[in-house]
Scaffold this active site. Sequence first.
Site, PDB file in Angstrom:
ATOM      1  N   ARG A 258       0.835  -1.212   0.000  1.00 51.23           N
ATOM      2  CA  ARG A 258       0.000   0.000   0.000  1.00 51.23           C
ATOM      3  C   ARG A 258       0.866   1.257   0.000  1.00 51.23           C
ATOM      4  O   ARG A 258       0.556   2.242  -0.668  1.00 51.23           O
ATOM      5  CB  ARG A 258      -0.886   0.032   1.254  1.00 51.23           C
ATOM      6  CG  ARG A 258      -2.136  -0.801   1.110  1.00 51.23           C
ATOM      7  CD  ARG A 258      -3.015  -0.747   2.364  1.00 51.23           C
ATOM      8  NE  ARG A 258      -3.661  -2.024   2.510  1.00 51.23           N
ATOM      9  CZ  ARG A 258      -3.444  -2.890   3.507  1.00 51.23           C
ATOM     10  NH1 ARG A 258      -2.628  -2.569   4.491  1.00 51.23           N
ATOM     11  NH2 ARG A 258      -4.049  -4.053   3.537  1.00 51.23           N
TER      12      ARG A 258
ATOM     13  N   GLU B 211       6.467 -19.081   2.001  1.00 50.27           N
ATOM     14  CA  GLU B 211       5.732 -19.806   3.048  1.00 50.27           C
ATOM     15  C   GLU B 211       6.017 -21.300   2.877  1.00 50.27           C
ATOM     16  O   GLU B 211       5.821 -21.850   1.803  1.00 50.27           O
ATOM     17  CB  GLU B 211       4.232 -19.507   2.918  1.00 50.27           C
ATOM     18  CG  GLU B 211       3.317 -20.434   3.691  1.00 50.27           C
ATOM     19  CD  GLU B 211       3.627 -20.542   5.194  1.00 50.27           C
ATOM     20  OE1 GLU B 211       3.771 -19.505   5.858  1.00 50.27           O
ATOM     21  OE2 GLU B 211       3.752 -21.694   5.682  1.00 50.27           O
TER      22      GLU B 211
ATOM     23  N   CYS C 135      -6.616 -19.513  14.695  1.00 48.81           N
ATOM     24  CA  CYS C 135      -7.584 -19.273  15.784  1.00 48.81           C
ATOM     25  C   CYS C 135      -8.894 -20.022  15.542  1.00 48.81           C
ATOM     26  O   CYS C 135      -9.626 -20.332  16.485  1.00 48.81           O
ATOM     27  CB  CYS C 135      -7.881 -17.782  15.914  1.00 48.81           C
ATOM     28  SG  CYS C 135      -6.403 -16.756  15.895  1.00 48.81           S
TER      29      CYS C 135
ATOM     30  N   ASP D 186       4.488 -13.867  16.237  1.00 52.97           N
ATOM     31  CA  ASP D 186       4.863 -14.848  17.262  1.00 52.97           C
ATOM     32  C   ASP D 186       6.360 -15.126  17.351  1.00 52.97           C
ATOM     33  O   ASP D 186       6.806 -15.776  18.293  1.00 52.97           O
ATOM     34  CB  ASP D 186       4.162 -16.187  16.978  1.00 52.97           C
ATOM     35  CG  ASP D 186       2.693 -16.165  17.355  1.00 52.97           C
ATOM     36  OD1 ASP D 186       2.186 -15.092  17.719  1.00 52.97           O
ATOM     37  OD2 ASP D 186       2.059 -17.231  17.272  1.00 52.97           O
TER      38      ASP D 186
ATOM     39  N   TYR E  40     -26.008   1.351  29.686  1.00 57.93           N
ATOM     40  CA  TYR E  40     -26.869   0.417  30.435  1.00 57.93           C
ATOM     41  C   TYR E  40     -28.234   0.279  29.775  1.00 57.93           C
ATOM     42  O   TYR E  40     -28.849   1.283  29.378  1.00 57.93           O
ATOM     43  CB  TYR E  40     -27.070   0.897  31.880  1.00 57.93           C
ATOM     44  CG  TYR E  40     -28.337   0.335  32.514  1.00 57.93           C
ATOM     45  CD1 TYR E  40     -28.435  -1.027  32.796  1.00 57.93           C
ATOM     46  CD2 TYR E  40     -29.449   1.145  32.768  1.00 57.93           C
ATOM     47  CE1 TYR E  40     -29.613  -1.557  33.341  1.00 57.93           C
ATOM     48  CE2 TYR E  40     -30.621   0.627  33.314  1.00 57.93           C
ATOM     49  CZ  TYR E  40     -30.700  -0.721  33.587  1.00 57.93           C
ATOM     50  OH  TYR E  40     -31.845  -1.249  34.111  1.00 57.93           O
TER      51      TYR E  40
ATOM     52  N   ARG F  99     -15.462  -0.081  42.091  1.00 55.68           N
ATOM     53  CA  ARG F  99     -15.845   0.517  43.388  1.00 55.68           C
ATOM     54  C   ARG F  99     -15.159  -0.207  44.534  1.00 55.68           C
ATOM     55  O   ARG F  99     -14.615   0.392  45.452  1.00 55.68           O
ATOM     56  CB  ARG F  99     -17.361   0.406  43.569  1.00 55.68           C
ATOM     57  CG  ARG F  99     -18.102   1.591  43.049  1.00 55.68           C
ATOM     58  CD  ARG F  99     -19.582   1.603  43.327  1.00 55.68           C
ATOM     59  NE  ARG F  99     -20.171   0.421  43.902  1.00 55.68           N
ATOM     60  CZ  ARG F  99     -21.429   0.019  43.694  1.00 55.68           C
ATOM     61  NH1 ARG F  99     -22.205   0.727  42.896  1.00 55.68           N
ATOM     62  NH2 ARG F  99     -21.918  -1.053  44.262  1.00 55.68           N
TER      63      ARG F  99
HETATM   64  C1  LIG Z   1      -5.473 -23.299  17.943  1.00 59.28           C
HETATM   65  C2  LIG Z   1      -5.083 -21.852  18.022  1.00 59.28           C
HETATM   66  C3  LIG Z   1      -6.016 -20.912  18.407  1.00 59.28           C
HETATM   67  C4  LIG Z   1      -5.662 -19.573  18.504  1.00 59.28           C
HETATM   68  N1  LIG Z   1      -6.601 -18.661  18.882  1.00 59.28           N
HETATM   69  C5  LIG Z   1      -6.266 -17.352  18.969  1.00 59.28           C
HETATM   70  C6  LIG Z   1      -7.251 -16.386  19.328  1.00 59.28           C
HETATM   71  O1  LIG Z   1      -8.420 -16.711  19.562  1.00 59.28           O
HETATM   72  N2  LIG Z   1      -6.871 -15.083  19.392  1.00 59.28           N
HETATM   73  C7  LIG Z   1      -5.582 -14.672  19.121  1.00 59.28           C
HETATM   74  O2  LIG Z   1      -5.300 -13.471  19.177  1.00 59.28           O
HETATM   75  N3  LIG Z   1      -4.633 -15.584  18.756  1.00 59.28           N
HETATM   76  C8  LIG Z   1      -4.953 -16.892  18.679  1.00 59.28           C
HETATM   77  N4  LIG Z   1      -4.005 -17.812  18.303  1.00 59.28           N
HETATM   78  C9  LIG Z   1      -2.625 -17.351  18.022  1.00 59.28           C
HETATM   79  C10 LIG Z   1      -2.496 -16.858  16.598  1.00 59.28           C
HETATM   80  O3  LIG Z   1      -2.935 -17.826  15.701  1.00 59.28           O
HETATM   81  C11 LIG Z   1      -1.038 -16.511  16.329  1.00 59.28           C
HETATM   82  O4  LIG Z   1      -0.625 -15.572  17.290  1.00 59.28           O
HETATM   83  C12 LIG Z   1      -0.835 -15.929  14.936  1.00 59.28           C
HETATM   84  O5  LIG Z   1      -1.145 -16.865  13.958  1.00 59.28           O
HETATM   85  C13 LIG Z   1       0.609 -15.496  14.778  1.00 59.28           C
HETATM   86  O6  LIG Z   1       0.848 -15.129  13.467  1.00 59.28           O
HETATM   87  P1  LIG Z   1       2.330 -15.220  12.890  1.00 59.28           P
HETATM   88  O7  LIG Z   1       2.233 -14.816  11.457  1.00 59.28           O
HETATM   89  O8  LIG Z   1       3.248 -14.515  13.769  1.00 59.28           O
HETATM   90  O9  LIG Z   1       2.702 -16.759  13.031  1.00 59.28           O
HETATM   91  P2  LIG Z   1       2.106 -18.023  12.282  1.00 59.28           P
HETATM   92  O10 LIG Z   1       0.638 -17.897  12.142  1.00 59.28           O
HETATM   93  O11 LIG Z   1       2.647 -19.211  13.002  1.00 59.28           O
HETATM   94  O12 LIG Z   1       2.744 -17.945  10.842  1.00 59.28           O
HETATM   95  C14 LIG Z   1       4.113 -18.139  10.624  1.00 59.28           C
HETATM   96  C15 LIG Z   1       4.264 -18.773   9.266  1.00 59.28           C
HETATM   97  O13 LIG Z   1       5.642 -18.839   8.938  1.00 59.28           O
HETATM   98  C16 LIG Z   1       5.874 -20.043   8.234  1.00 59.28           C
HETATM   99  N5  LIG Z   1       7.296 -20.360   8.349  1.00 59.28           N
HETATM  100  C17 LIG Z   1       7.991 -20.665   9.483  1.00 59.28           C
HETATM  101  N6  LIG Z   1       9.281 -20.901   9.188  1.00 59.28           N
HETATM  102  C18 LIG Z   1       9.417 -20.752   7.860  1.00 59.28           C
HETATM  103  C19 LIG Z   1      10.508 -20.872   6.955  1.00 59.28           C
HETATM  104  N7  LIG Z   1      11.725 -21.197   7.388  1.00 59.28           N
HETATM  105  N8  LIG Z   1      10.285 -20.652   5.647  1.00 59.28           N
HETATM  106  C20 LIG Z   1       9.044 -20.326   5.196  1.00 59.28           C
HETATM  107  N9  LIG Z   1       7.981 -20.220   6.000  1.00 59.28           N
HETATM  108  C21 LIG Z   1       8.158 -20.405   7.309  1.00 59.28           C
HETATM  109  C22 LIG Z   1       4.970 -21.041   8.940  1.00 59.28           C
HETATM  110  O14 LIG Z   1       4.677 -22.149   8.117  1.00 59.28           O
HETATM  111  C23 LIG Z   1       3.735 -20.198   9.228  1.00 59.28           C
HETATM  112  O15 LIG Z   1       2.755 -20.294   8.216  1.00 59.28           O
HETATM  113  C24 LIG Z   1      -4.330 -19.173  18.191  1.00 59.28           C
HETATM  114  C25 LIG Z   1      -3.382 -20.121  17.800  1.00 59.28           C
HETATM  115  C26 LIG Z   1      -3.751 -21.447  17.720  1.00 59.28           C
HETATM  116  C27 LIG Z   1      -2.723 -22.455  17.292  1.00 59.28           C
END
Ligand SMILES: Cc1cc2nc3c(=O)[nH]c(=O)nc-3n(C[C@H](O)[C@H](O)[C@H](O)COP(=O)(O)OP(=O)(O)OC[C@H]3O[C@@H](n4cnc5c(N)ncnc54)[C@H](O)[C@@H]3O)c2cc1C
Length: 450
Positions: free
Chosen positions: A23, A34, A44, A281, A424, A440
């Site tokens: 953007r 990926e 999630c 993460d 409310y 409170r």
């Molecule tokens: C069951 C479950 C329920 C959840 N529920 C919630 C919720 O309700 N609310 C909330 O806020 N969060 C929730 N989370 C957490 C949330 O899903 C994660 O915080 C979020 O997905 C993080 O995003 P990310 O992109 O940092 O990591 P990820 O989603 O883990 O994505 C990282 C990506 O990098 C790729 N990758 C890693 N290493 C390499 C490499 N060397 N080369 C190429 N690709 C690579 C992986 O394959 C992955 O697709 C939940 C997680 C789980 C597992």
Amino acid sequence: MAQRLVVIGGDAGGMAAASQARRQQPDLEIVALEKGPWTSYSACGIPYLVGGDIDSIDRLIARSPQEFRTNHRIDARVNHEVMAIDLQARSLEVRDHEHDRTYKLGFDILHLGLGAVPIRPRLPGMDTAHVHGVQTLTDAAELLEDVTTGSEVGDVVVVGGGYIGLEIAEAFIKRGCHVTVVDQSPEVMGTLDPDMGALVSKAMRNEGIEVRCNETVEGVDGEYVLTSSGHIKADLVVLGLGVAPNSKLASDAGVVTGVRGAISVDQRQHTSADGVWAAGDCCESFHLISRRAVYVALGTVANKQGRVAGTNIGGGYAVFPGVVGTAVTKLCSTEVGRTGLTEKEATAAGFEFATATVQSTTRAGYFPGTGWITVKLVAERVTGRLLGAQVVGQEGAAKRIDVLATAITAGMTAEDVVGLDLSYAPPFSPVWDPVAIAARKAVDAVIRRG
Ligand SMILES: Cc1cc2nc3c(=O)[nH]c(=O)nc-3n(C[C@H](O)[C@H](O)[C@H](O)COP(=O)(O)OP(=O)(O)OC[C@H]3O[C@@H](n4cnc5c(N)ncnc54)[C@H](O)[C@@H]3O)c2cc1C
């Protein structure tokens, strides 16, 4: 020549940055790598897919690689895994799993959205076929297959009573299974204080879930999970033990890591390495109340950090202010919310504090469908500043935590919250909302001696 941004990781932390950078900078060349088969998916949603609330895995995919290519001019390559980063040569070693080849890819700017790895204890039997993680859509597909094909899944053991463990327990209850949750802590939901966690344990038992706290899993032997107190029959074992940052690729390349091995970033999401950014993460966050670096693995944070990184990569200016650790979840009819510091965290951060816990109702007491709600506040002694809040209750309880998260972020005192002009009407709350009633009580608690 256009600069090339390479993004590693095709989900929230990675693609939020890629999309935002696009953007900002129409001319940037953007490649996203990926290792799995999907981009921009919702982990999630996995528990709700397994439980049958959502009818297909495709519903959990927000944007496909094709959409990224066509609508955003982002060259999203799935099944492409980055094996090594060479910061000096500004080049990556990429494994193309589909075509069984390895190639080098140069970058001018690198963004790390590597995510997390699920914690899998090194115990006997953990690599057995009926022991599953719950992190990726592949895990989801496997769990779904187990519950929807003819194979008999009667007894399910969930290891870990955090929010993912709870949500998965609910999923299998909905599928008619007998579910046992094992946790080594005194209560489930270790992100709450134990008194609030106890309310969740009770609610789980009311739903027919066997909750075994203070019990440690020691291994899996055939159809039994072995624990410190005996053994539990399990046709299926699901691990919900939390995650650790997936930062090895970055640390091997010389990028500095910090708390729990997560990648250290500044407020603009820049890492220690020149032209290398990170979000989600895989990296640390700054806690606005404890004023310390923390590791919080949540989709909310990943999306926001990714957007900030993307703005900066695209030549704009954005900062990620930090987190207060706000999260919600639900277990059947019981909702849970938390924000800020628990008692334990407030003590570790050096605060002197008082707590206030109140029981109330989610709607006016006389209104049909009203449910119970317990609100707990942690407030700094003397000043009355709110440090943390936890909510457990029935429908309408969890999202009340957002008011408290806002108050905590703004540095408000319990007194300030009492005076808030909250809404409310009988279908939504009592005339004094439970949040205000708790505030409170907190006002009194912070000035009381002893
Ligand atoms: C069951 C479950 C329920 C959840 N529920 C919630 C919720 O309700 N609310 C909330 O806020 N969060 C929730 N989370 C957490 C949330 O899903 C994660 O915080 C979020 O997905 C993080 O995003 P990310 O992109 O940092 O990591 P990820 O989603 O883990 O994505 C990282 C990506 O990098 C790729 N990758 C890693 N290493 C390499 C490499 N060397 N080369 C190429 N690709 C690579 C992986 O394959 C992955 O697709 C939940 C997680 C789980 C597992």
